[in-house]
Design an enzyme around this catalytic site. Structure first.
Site, PDB file in Angstrom:
ATOM      1  N   GLU A 102      -4.384  -8.851   0.994  1.00 17.73           N
ATOM      2  CA  GLU A 102      -5.045  -8.610   2.281  1.00 17.73           C
ATOM      3  C   GLU A 102      -6.533  -8.707   2.045  1.00 17.73           C
ATOM      4  O   GLU A 102      -7.080  -7.961   1.222  1.00 17.73           O
ATOM      5  CB  GLU A 102      -4.702  -7.230   2.853  1.00 17.73           C
ATOM      6  N   GLU A 159       0.827  -1.215   0.000  1.00 18.13           N
ATOM      7  CA  GLU A 159       0.000   0.000   0.000  1.00 18.13           C
ATOM      8  C   GLU A 159       0.860   1.263   0.000  1.00 18.13           C
ATOM      9  O   GLU A 159       0.631   2.195   0.772  1.00 18.13           O
ATOM     10  CB  GLU A 159      -0.937   0.013   1.220  1.00 18.13           C
TER      11      GLU A 159
HETATM   12  C1  GAL Z   1      -4.117  -2.313   5.653  1.00 19.30           C
HETATM   13  C2  GAL Z   1      -2.608  -2.376   5.842  1.00 19.30           C
HETATM   14  C3  GAL Z   1      -2.236  -3.324   6.950  1.00 19.30           C
HETATM   15  C4  GAL Z   1      -3.081  -3.023   8.149  1.00 19.30           C
HETATM   16  C5  GAL Z   1      -4.530  -3.174   7.823  1.00 19.30           C
HETATM   17  C6  GAL Z   1      -5.382  -2.896   9.070  1.00 19.30           C
HETATM   18  O1  GAL Z   1      -4.466  -1.173   4.974  1.00 19.30           O
HETATM   19  O2  GAL Z   1      -1.952  -2.790   4.694  1.00 19.30           O
HETATM   20  O3  GAL Z   1      -0.883  -3.171   7.271  1.00 19.30           O
HETATM   21  O4  GAL Z   1      -2.800  -1.738   8.558  1.00 19.30           O
HETATM   22  O5  GAL Z   1      -4.849  -2.262   6.810  1.00 19.30           O
HETATM   23  O6  GAL Z   1      -6.720  -3.031   8.863  1.00 19.30           O
END
Ligand code: GAL
Length: 905
Positions: free
Chosen positions: A597, A504
């Site tokens: 993710e 990100e």
């Molecule tokens: C994402 C990020 C992760 C963590 C997650 C939390 O945006 O890549 O590292 O922060 O959100 O919900």
């Protein structure tokens, strides 16, 4: 270290019957653990001036910034005072490809007059410690809204400057040897002095690095090592840990030797009938004379204990050549193995491993022997169907993992890592994303041995910042070195299938400029390893933007299911997208798409809040899944961060887009810091498993999806709701069956069948009455699994169970003991929070306790702790070299106490 120039010696290899030259252990190469016997000192506030570089002032930074906030522009900073950076930069020279860009060490020896670096400094008042060491995990927790270290960094005192000192006894016989300091990880800005000389350092706290001590070593006596670390405040979005938190080694070699991470094994033309093993060995000549060398490599089977087993199964044809003084050469060879035992992920494959043993001879005398564990496997990416290992399609059933180990902090412990993976495997997980930084080398050794697939990741930020003093400060000077170092270190791991060069990153927002940097990083990775895919996780970049073109695999964070695309977020200025899998697939028909993710769903184990959302996914709010007063999130497992989705919603979009290669769930285990949505807390809510290692209900939801052939059913919530008699109390069931019937006190509440893209069965109108809930699940019309939940009696006793009752007396091995609050019918009392005290007798020590409650500020070392919803954990370590029986007792007022015996041998 040998520098510049690189020659390739190549032999076309055939399978020879030659035997390995006889080498006595330890005569040619020593790798000595120097973890024991360090002195440690941390400044309270003001420190010294031996700084790596100047830093910008932190102004108006909010610790609870949402994770997907747009990263801000990097700050260009001109150092205005004398800093040590020019002396540190040369430490990375081996990882800078363009020789003309390598750094030349300036004259002078900064810090040489500083007392802490001197041999005669009396450090006897400093703390005695052994490595790996995390200075922050002992706390105390820093509470309150304006704490210097807020929830994001785990409310633990990781920031600050500290020193480590150790005397190294170097025998006279080491004269003429090359001697290296190998640090697997030091958080952060490590700078190292030996005998008062500044040797070098490495700023990135997650990197493994080598420093050449040879010019400064004085053989025949004590040599004083002094290491300064410096953790800036507001430097991380999570708990970074602090200190020399991984292993440290002293490596001694002859001047002609295999270089750092100097081997690279690849396997091609892989089938069960045969495979080609290709090996490149980099040989350094640190001496002043040219060296005639011969390289001989043999392949052995590697057993589960990491030892080579039996006789060599293959011998490469020797390669001879010359290495000029002060230069290095690459020696290449390959050979074909018949009937190889392939490496692959269970349950359908076996993670078989081999080890390449390379002997370097100089003028026919062995001068080095180097072992490279590896696995033989093929890897193929298919944009339309996913990832293939040994031509079997393997859906990624993955989780993201942070580097901390809960109550043990960031100091890596092998057994703790193994336990994390064991519990994940029970859920059907087969892949780990090392979010968002290089892991401990031992963790990859575990994923290799256990057969997990790995997305190995380098960075969370590039030039644009996420927190004021994060890695963006050093990225411009160090990205190439850190990226090449990661790949060189980890590229022999069969578990690694992808290299992620970012998460990100803010450069997603800078159009061509960001994409060009992405491509540059991707190309660096490919120069080091062409056999795996590159990627970078995207939460913002869209198919028609330039950024996604920079990578091989399209890794989406949350975009696959859509981000903030419900009416609730209409008009938002934050990131919002419809479900995007198909759009990326269409735009990049040749690239694999996966979710790096998924979810970012939240829950506190054992907490259930009412009313319950009728949707399949809701964002957490007060009155809907969340309670900002208690800072807990409901375990109905329907609630997520506003940009995320419940597991159910993720499954739906995965299944509707079968070309998607799978998912990494944010996250497998809770981690320290980043306690979205409640930044007053200490640890996260996003894990499928809590910080102590106890399964949340979500564990069974993933298990039902990832292990469809495992008969299982799981009811939630618990059934102790004396205050809810007659009130609607929804009952949900996770099962690998397709249908189930729920009974309350013997009365059927109806049979329900999963519809299309439904992953749970829900009885949302159940009126609570105490008693027994029973579910009978069916699959294809046949009885498949059952689960029962009962209203319990009051707590009367404690029960303790160790995950392992026999452990090694090596001073490292751990037993994880779960303590449960039970009623007199041996049922765990779900809402109990009794205060428990732990004691220990025999040759062991309690290293930490926990209960998985993200809001608890009881120090992890405390022997007194409340149960959290019926459970507590005590972690016991055996003392080194003291076999015997360790007795651990748990007591609680008014309850019958319990004891568990651990044999240490
Ligand atoms: C994402 C990020 C992760 C963590 C997650 C939390 O945006 O890549 O590292 O922060 O959100 O919900």
């Amino acid at each position: 270290m040998a520098s510049t120039g690189c020659f390739i010696l190549f032999a076309s290899m055939t399978n020879l019957k030659a035997s390995q030259p006889a080498v006595k252990n330890n005569t040619v190469r020593e790798r000595i653990s120097i973890n024991e016997g360090w002195r440690f000192f941390k400044y309270d506030s003001i420190s010294d001036n031996l700084i790596y570089d100047e830093r910008p002032k932190v102004k108006g930074y909010r610790d609870d910034r949402p994770a997907d906030s747009k990263p801000t522009e990097g700050e260009i900073f001109e150092a205005s005072q004398k800093v040590l950076k020019p002396w540190i930069l040369p430490s990375g020279n081996d990882f800078i490809k363009d020789v003309s860009k390598r750094y030349i060490r300036p004259e002078g020896n900064p810090g040489s007059n500083f007392p802490f670096v001197k041999s005669n400094f009396d450090d006897s008042s400093w703390k005695s410690i052994n490595l790996p060491h995390d200075w922050a995990i002992q706390g105390p927790f820093i509470t309150g809204a304006d704490a210097g270290v807020g929830g994001s960094m785990g409310r633990l005192p990781s920031p600050g400057v500290a020193w480590y000192r150790k005397k190294l006894e170097i025998p006279k016989s080491d004269a003429g040897k090359s001697i290296f300091l190998d640090i697997d990880g030091a958080m952060s800005y490590a700078m190292v002095w030996l005998n008062g000389n500044l040797v070098g350092g490495w700023p990135f706290g997650y990197a493994s690095f080598r420093l050449d001590l040879t010019p400064y070593i004085v053989p025949g006596g004590e040599n004083q090592l002094a290491i300064r670390l410096d953790n800036p405040p507001s430097s991380s979005r999570w708990y970074p840990g602090a200190g020399i938190y991984r292993n440290v080694w002293l490596t001694k070699t002859n001047p002609v030797h295999v270089g750092q991470w100097g081997t690279f094994v690849t396997t091609t033309d892989v089938s069960s009938a045969s495979a080609k093993i290709n090996l490149v060995v980099t040989v350094d000549n640190d001496s002043k004379n040219n060296a005639n060398i011969k390289a001989v490599t043999q392949i052995f089977v590697l057993d589960a204990k990491n030892n080579k087993a039996g006789n060599a199964v293959l011998t490469f044809q020797p390669v001879t050549g010359m290495v000029e003084a002060g230069k290095k050469v690459k020696v290449e060879g390959s050979s074909t193995i018949k009937n190889p035992k392939l490496w692959g992920p269970p349950p359908t494959q076996v993670p078989n491993r081999y080890v390449a043993v390379t002997t370097i001879l100089q003028d026919d005398k062995p001068v080095d022997q180097y072992e490279t564990p590896f696995g033989i496997r093929s890897l193929r990416f298919d944009a339309n169907s996913g990832i293939y290992i040994n031509e079997e399609k393997i859906k990624i059933k993955g989780v993201d993992m942070h580097h901390d180990q809960g109550a043990l902090g960031s100091a890596f412990n092998n057994r703790a890592g193994e336990r994390q993976l064991e519990i994940l495997r029970e859920m059907g997980c087969n892949a780990i994303r090392m979010s968002h930084n290089p892991p401990a080398p031992e963790l990859l050794e575990l994923t290799d041995r256990m057969g997990f697939l790995v997305m190995d990741e380098a960075f969370d930020v590039w030039i644009r910042r996420k927190t004021p003093l994060d890695f963006s400060l050093i990225f411009p000077d160090w990205f190439e070195q850190d990226l090449r170092a990661l790949v060189r270190r980890d590229r022999n791991s069969p578990s690694v299938i992808m290299w992620s060069f970012g998460n990100e990153v803010g450069e997603q927002y800078t159009a061509e400029e960001g994409a060009a940097l992405g491509l540059k990083l991707s190309n660096i990775v490919k120069e080091e390893d062409k056999t795996r895919a590159t990627t970078s996780a995207m939460n913002y970049a869209q198919p028609d933007m330039p950024f996604p073109a920079s990578m091989d695999v399209i890794s989406l964070n949350y975009q696959g299911e859509g981000i903030r695309n419900t009416p609730e977020f209409e008009g938002t200025t934050r990131i919002h997208t419809p479900p995007m899998y198909a759009a990326f697939h269409t735009k990049f028909p040749g690239k694999v798409v996966l979710s790096s993710e998924a979810a970012s769903a939240f829950s506190s184990r054992g907490i259930y809040l009412f009313p319950v959302s009728k949707e399949i996914s809701s964002s957490v709010k007060d009155g809907m899944g969340g309670d900002s007063k208690t800072q807990q999130v409901s375990s109905y497992e329907l609630y997520a961060v506003d940009f995320g989705s419940s597991a159910d919603k993720v499954f739906k979009y995965q299944d509707q887009n079968p070309f998607v290669a799978g998912q990494f769930v944010w996250t497998g285990w809770d981690h320290l810091g980043e306690p979205t949505p409640y930044y007053q807390s200490r640890s996260s809510y996003c894990g499928i498993i809590d910080l102590a290692g106890f399964k949340k209900d979500r564990f069974y939801l993933y298990q039902s999806y990832w292990l469809p052939e495992l008969p299982m059913a799981h009811i939630l919530p618990h059934w102790n709701w004396s205050e809810r008699v007659g009130e609607i109390t929804p009952v949900h069931v996770f099962t690998s069956g397709d249908e189930a019937e729920l009974f309350l006190n013997g009365k059927s509440l109806g049979k329900k069948k999963k519809g299309h893209y439904e992953y749970r069965l829900r009885w949302d109108d159940v009126k609570y009455e105490p008693g027994t809930l029973k579910v009978v699940a069916y699959k294809n019309g046949k009885k498949w699994a059952e689960d029962v939940v009962e209203t319990t009696g009051v707590a009367t006793k404690l029960e303790a169970k160790a995950d392992r009752n026999t452990i090694k007396s090596d001073g490292k091995d751990l037993s994880f003991i779960t303590v449960k609050i039970m009623d007199n019918k041996n049922r765990m009392v779900p809402r109990s929070d009794n205060q428990i005290s732990f004691s220990i007798e025999g040759p062991g020590e309690i290293v930490a306790t926990d209960n998985g409650d993200p809001t608890s500020f009881v120090p992890f070392q405390s022997r007194e702790r409340k149960a959290f919803n019926g459970l507590a954990l005590v972690i016991v370590r055996a003392k080194a070299g003291m076999p015997g029986t360790i007795k651990v007792t748990a007591k609680s007022d008014g309850l019958t106490s319990t004891q568990v015996d651990i044999i240490s041998k």
